[in-house]
Design an enzyme around this catalytic site. Structure first.
Site, PDB file in Angstrom:
ATOM      1  N   LEU A 185       0.869  -1.168   0.000  1.00  0.00           N
ATOM      2  CA  LEU A 185       0.000   0.000   0.000  1.00  0.00           C
ATOM      3  C   LEU A 185       0.911   1.224   0.000  1.00  0.00           C
ATOM      4  O   LEU A 185       1.900   1.255   0.728  1.00  0.00           O
ATOM      5  CB  LEU A 185      -0.876   0.030   1.262  1.00  0.00           C
ATOM      6  CG  LEU A 185      -2.209  -0.712   1.256  1.00  0.00           C
ATOM      7  CD1 LEU A 185      -2.851  -0.611   2.634  1.00  0.00           C
ATOM      8  CD2 LEU A 185      -3.143  -0.166   0.194  1.00  0.00           C
ATOM      9  N   ASP A 186       0.582   2.218  -0.807  1.00  0.00           N
ATOM     10  CA  ASP A 186       1.375   3.446  -0.818  1.00  0.00           C
ATOM     11  C   ASP A 186       1.391   4.072   0.578  1.00  0.00           C
ATOM     12  O   ASP A 186       0.435   3.902   1.348  1.00  0.00           O
ATOM     13  CB  ASP A 186       0.790   4.456  -1.811  1.00  0.00           C
ATOM     14  CG  ASP A 186       1.003   4.036  -3.256  1.00  0.00           C
ATOM     15  OD1 ASP A 186       1.959   3.287  -3.512  1.00  0.00           O
ATOM     16  OD2 ASP A 186       0.215   4.453  -4.116  1.00  0.00           O
ATOM     17  N   PRO A 187       2.452   4.807   0.932  1.00  0.00           N
ATOM     18  CA  PRO A 187       2.518   5.428   2.263  1.00  0.00           C
ATOM     19  C   PRO A 187       1.312   6.299   2.601  1.00  0.00           C
ATOM     20  O   PRO A 187       0.859   6.315   3.749  1.00  0.00           O
ATOM     21  CB  PRO A 187       3.802   6.265   2.191  1.00  0.00           C
ATOM     22  CG  PRO A 187       4.673   5.511   1.228  1.00  0.00           C
ATOM     23  CD  PRO A 187       3.726   4.975   0.191  1.00  0.00           C
TER      24      PRO A 187
END
Length: 302
Positions: free
Chosen positions: A44-46
């Site tokens: 998951l992207d930050p």
């Protein structure tokens, strides 16, 4: 002196917080549980939050299934502003007026349902010549990227309060919701970026029972928060073996289950989860004539 890690088996349905990479979240959870072996099931992207299944010990053998699984998200699309990353972490590169109706939005969303082609973003972990795209992007280099087929199984409008568009998306692996948001913005004539992204489903796993890192660190018995290894396999039919068959299965032997009246054989061929005395032995593939071939075995099985 090097710290001795524990053999921990199970699955943690982590509610990843904003600002942490998936790998950083994994490291924190692994440290809290003092686990020897762990892995996550797709990044998951930050800036994104939500369901990040973490696999520990024997569960890591089955993490590939979740990498291949469909994903479900809720996202807030900010119309009218494009950023260089497609999300809130980037810099605004273009601003346009937003003048769209619900009818126009619904018509555009219909165009993105089903099989579509999607060009991967430059700010991604995909690699060319051993170097991640985002490294090229940070150097100001834009590479030609080939569009890839993905499938949007479900795309639902949850609300529109200009300039914010709230959507629910269920999609195939490899889909970039950032790109979907940008493409929807372009189709509406105003551009867009993602303001927020939350994952609520991975395969058959849902947001129910998610645990935060704070919950995990403050719990008196954090290991009790782990789901069993077979939580990853709930969509597979199950087969219960007797003592002799279990021993042979764990030795990698193929089993003719059709000749075993004590075994209830699933009606359909394909992957199955295999048990003995209620304990998971691993997965197998059920083929013609009810032949069961071992696939992945649990080393801690009796």
């Amino acid at each position: 002196m090097k710290k001795v890690r524990d053999l921990v088996d199970g699955v943690l349905l982590l509610d990843k917080p904003v600002g942490l990479s998936s790998n950083d979240a994994l490291i924190k959870a692994k440290r809290i549980l003092n686990a020897k072996k762990a892995g996550h099931t797709g990044t998951l992207d930050p800036f994104a939050t939500g369901l990040l299944p973490l696999c520990f010990g024997e569960a890591t053998k089955f993490s590939q299934d979740l990498l291949e699984a469909d994903k479900t998200y809720e996202t807030l699309v900010h119309l009218g502003i494009k950023t260089n990353t497609g999300d809130t972490e980037g810099e605004a590169i273009e601003t346009r007026p937003v003048d769209v109706t619900i009818g126009q939005i619904e018509a555009v969303l219909e165009r993105f349902r089903g099989p579509i082609l999607q060009v991967p973003p430059m700010y991604s972990a995909l690699k060319r010549d051993g170097k991640a795209y985002y490294e090229y992007a940070r150097e100001g280099i834009t590479l030609e990227r080939e569009a890839r087929p993905v499938t949007i199984h479900r795309l639902e409008l949850l609300g529109y309060d200009a300039p914010f568009l709230k959507l629910s998306v269920t999609c195939s692996k490899g889909t970039y919701i950032r790109v979907l948001g940008e493409d929807i913005g372009e189709a509406l004539g105003c551009g867009a970026h993602l303001n927020a992204l939350r994952r609520t489903g991975v395969g058959a796993l849902t947001a129910d029972g998610m645990i935060t890192l704070d919950d995990l660190s403050q719990h008196a018995a954090p290991l009790s928060l782990l789901a069993p290894v077979d939580a990853l396999l709930s969509t597979f039919p199950s087969v219960e073996l007797n003592d002799d068959l279990a021993k042979r299965f764990l030795h990698g032997q193929r089993l003719a289950l059709g000749k075993e009246p004590s075994v209830a054989v699933p009606a359909e061929q394909g992957r199955v989860r295999v048990y003995h005395g209620g304990r998971l032995l691993g997965t197998g593939v059920l083929g013609e004539y009810s032949i069961l071939a071992p696939e992945r075995l649990i080393s801690t099985a009796p």
